[in-house]
Design an enzyme around this catalytic site. Structure first.
Site, PDB file in Angstrom:
ATOM      1  N   ASP A 109      -0.333 -10.056  10.169  1.00  0.00           N
ATOM      2  CA  ASP A 109       0.473 -10.149   9.158  1.00  0.00           C
ATOM      3  C   ASP A 109       1.931 -10.500   9.555  1.00  0.00           C
ATOM      4  O   ASP A 109       3.056 -10.018   9.101  1.00  0.00           O
ATOM      5  CB  ASP A 109       0.596  -9.149   8.107  1.00  0.00           C
ATOM      6  CG  ASP A 109       1.328  -9.424   6.906  1.00  0.00           C
ATOM      7  OD1 ASP A 109       1.440 -10.849   6.673  1.00  0.00           O
ATOM      8  OD2 ASP A 109       1.826  -8.498   6.155  1.00  0.00           O
TER       9      ASP A 109
ATOM     10  N   MET B 117       0.904  -1.279   0.104  1.00  0.00           N
ATOM     11  CA  MET B 117      -0.049   0.092  -0.037  1.00  0.00           C
ATOM     12  C   MET B 117       0.622   1.474   0.034  1.00  0.00           C
ATOM     13  O   MET B 117       0.240   2.383  -0.266  1.00  0.00           O
ATOM     14  CB  MET B 117      -0.821   0.045   1.199  1.00  0.00           C
ATOM     15  CG  MET B 117      -2.098  -0.968   1.136  1.00  0.00           C
ATOM     16  SD  MET B 117      -3.274  -0.617   2.642  1.00  0.00           S
ATOM     17  CE  MET B 117      -3.532   1.229   2.551  1.00  0.00           C
ATOM     18  N   ALA B 118       2.013   1.007   0.374  1.00  0.00           N
ATOM     19  CA  ALA B 118       3.011   2.374   0.538  1.00  0.00           C
ATOM     20  C   ALA B 118       4.461   2.184   0.022  1.00  0.00           C
ATOM     21  O   ALA B 118       5.014   1.359   0.094  1.00  0.00           O
ATOM     22  CB  ALA B 118       2.840   2.812   2.069  1.00  0.00           C
TER      23      ALA B 118
END
Length: 633
Positions: free
Chosen positions: A134, A22-23
């Protein structure tokens, strides 16, 4: 994001250090507190997705509540110019994944020490109702003092009596996935415990307990298979470690550690025991040992479907007897007899199979697109279908969900026929090639082959410049999204060139002429002038000068406004000297520098030249190319 960019007038970007789903992550300097920090910037394509944007902000707000030596600290949550980012603690060291790739496996002491500290961090987070979801070696940073820190609460979720977490919105890395994540069931703190158990198993053996050809196959192993004992890979490990592994990886939640604190207590007791038994030997990392690699025999692919043909005992016996009788009556060789028998058996099976297929009912195929793999498998098997899986990348579909199926939902098919499911692997990440030592042309070709784009190309001048790539960002071997731009730095040796004639030309044309000569440090300085905006009024160094192309060049460019022009007179007297002298008058004003008079005059002659000037004006008087006098007009 470019190096040197300053966010919130406080955080100065130093360099790119990593990528995530995502980043992008950058190393930055906190100019206010004079310390280095890591900045996690949400990818541009997610800024318009309100769901993901809220998830990103929620992650930061959740993680900012945590304060543990085993968890990366969150300092700030910001938004600027459409960019959302998190400012967090920067840890120098390496990931646990890097350490395992370097060492193969760790000594029992260090494996237990690291797992114990991770359990302590999870205990802290779980007590505050935050699940990581995660846990894997990639998300564990190891400091130079061998202290682990849990990073990237990227898909952490708050839990309460009103909110539950399911894998139809989140799936972690498949080798460390808990059975409940893989099967679409409710996730609890025990899911993190299972993942930590996998990490401990890998630290002790150098292997993950479950591996396969596809992510789907590995996910199903978490649900259905029991992990191999530690002794499969390493002999002589303390039996208490096997007990911890078995309890952490229990499929039945009632048999798994109920809390991270329980697991921490067991690990801490083992750690203390190892310290007492092997005081000095316990601390160094295990050296890479020359051990025999054990390869498991490959299992039959999941796609293989073995179809048995039901047969009537009486009929089978009769056919078998008739075949034997026929063989007795025929004068055939043994080889011919065997071949004939095989043909008869195969043909019998085929006819029976065909008859069985045509006798099956035709039913509607359930639509399982968008469902988890386990859900899809259960639905299709309950409806009487067999399943074959394959995987494909898709930027918009969450990993682990069914992307498409063949035949499609609601089509009519025979019971027992196969349904082919394509499962999403999420965003395709590619490995950045090593471009160091390559020419720009070769580097660009390598990027195109990887479906990456060429970003900014910066040139630095060095005496030993080679014209080859010396730096790149992101760095080689990083995993990034395809299509990402790669910025390059190329070294060049300065060359001597002549400043071209550019006065009076458009600034764009002048810039192109200078760039073709290799000038990289060219600045444009706006000057008040009523000439057409963008017209070059002057250049430094002056036209015709011989300089190195590493020299800074300044163009004075008209702004198109300037001041009102007026007429003035430049007066000079030719000095004593030669009877006839070559005379020049040069005027400089807001419109630049220009020659307004040239001729041959005798000594003592007074010259009065009318000139039109704008703003501050200076007239220079030359005789035989020697500056004689300079006046302010």
């Amino acid at each position: 994001m470019d190096n040197g960019t300053i966010l919130k007038q406080r955080y100065k970007i130093l360099r790119h250090i990593g990528s995530g789903g995502m980043a992008e992550v950058y190393l930055a300097e906190d100019l206010l507190l004079n310390r280095q920090v890591a900045i996690k910037v949400l990818r541009a394509q997610f800024n318009d997705d309100k769901t993901l944007l809220n998830q990103f902000k929620h992650e930061a707000q959740s993680a900012a509540r945590l304060s543990s030596p085993s968890i990366i600290n969150i300092f700030d949550v910001c938004e600027e110019d459409g960019k959302s980012f998190i400012v967090m603690e920067y840890v120098e060291g390496k990931t646990l994944k890097d350490l395992l790739e370097e060492k193969g496996r760790l000594s029992p002491y260090w494996a237990v020490h690291i797992a114990c500290e991770i359990a302590a961090g999870l205990r802290h987070a779980h007590k505050r109702n935050i699940i990581h979801c995660d846990i894997k070696p990639h998300n564990i940073l190891i400091t130079e003092h061998m202290m682990p820190k849990i990073a990237d609460f990227g898909i952490a979720r708050m839990i309460s009596s009103m909110t539950m977490v399911y894998t139809n919105s989140v799936i972690g890395s498949v080798h460390y996935l808990s059975p409940e994540q893989a099967s679409g069931k409710q996730i609890t703190a025990q899911s993190d415990i299972y993942s930590l158990g996998i990490v401990l198993y890998e630290m002790l053996t150098g292997h993950v307990p479950f591996d396969g050809n596809t992510a789907v196959a590995v996910a199903m192993m978490h649900v259905e298979k029991t992990q191999p004992p530690l002794s499969t890979y390493v002999d002589g490990l303390p039996h208490c470690l096997q007990h911890v592994i078995d309890k952490a990886l229990a499929k039945d939640l009632t048999k798994r550690y109920a809390t991270a604190d329980e697991m921490w207590q067991d690990l801490n007791n083992i750690k203390n025991k190892l310290e007492k038994e092997k005081d000095e030997e316990a601390y160094p990392l295990a050296e890479a040992e020359a051990t025999e690699i054990v390869y498991d025999e490959p299992e039959a692919p999941e796609e293989t479907i073995v179809m048995t043909v039901p047969e009537t005992p009486h009929r089978a016996k009769k056919e078998k007897q008739s075949l034997v009788e026929r063989l007795k009556n025929m004068q055939l060789t043994r080889h011919q007899q065997i071949m004939l028998a095989a043909v008869v058996v195969v043909l019998s099976a085929v006819f029976l199979l065909i008859g069985n297929v045509f006798s099956r009912d035709t039913v509607k195929v359930p639509d399982v697109t968008g469902k988890t793999v386990v859900e899809a498998q259960q639905i299709l098997e309950n409806a009487g279908f067999s399943i074959t899986f394959k995987e494909a990348y898709d930027d918009k579909v969450t990993p682990g969900l069914v992307l498409k199926q063949d035949p499609e939902g609601n089509e009519m098919r025979k019971e027992g026929s196969a349904v082919y499911l394509t499962v999403s692997k999420g965003i395709e990440m590619v490995e950045v090639p090593n471009l160091a030592g390559k020419t720009l042309a070769d580097a660009q070709k390598m990027l195109e082959r990887k479906e990456l784009a060429l970003g900014k190309v910066e040139t630095v001048f060095r005496d030993d410049g080679s014209g080859l790539v010396i730096e790149q960002s992101p760095k080689a071997n990083e995993k990034i999204e395809h299509g990402t731009k790669i910025n390059l730095v190329i070294s060049e040796k300065p060359k001597e060139v002549t400043i071209p004639t550019v006065v009076g030309k458009a600034s764009g044309e002048a810039m192109t002429a200078l760039e073709q000569l290799g000038f990289k440090n060219v600045k444009a300085q706006s000057v008040g002038s009523r000439k057409v905006a963008g017209t070059v009024l002057g250049i430094t160094p002056k036209e015709g000068s011989k300089v190195l192309n590493s020299t800074e060049v300044v163009l004075r460019v008209a702004d198109g406004v300037g001041t009102k022009s007026e007429n003035k007179y430049a007066e000079f007297v030719v000095p004593e000297g030669n009877k006839k002298q070559k005379v020049r008058i040069v005027v400089s004003d807001d419109d630049g520098e220009r020659e307004v008079y040239e001729g041959t005059k005798r000594e003592g002659v007074r010259i009065r030249q009318k000139v039109e000037v704008s703003g501050n004006a200076v007239a220079k008087f030359y005789c035989d190319n020697k500056l004689i006098e300079e006046k302010q007009l």
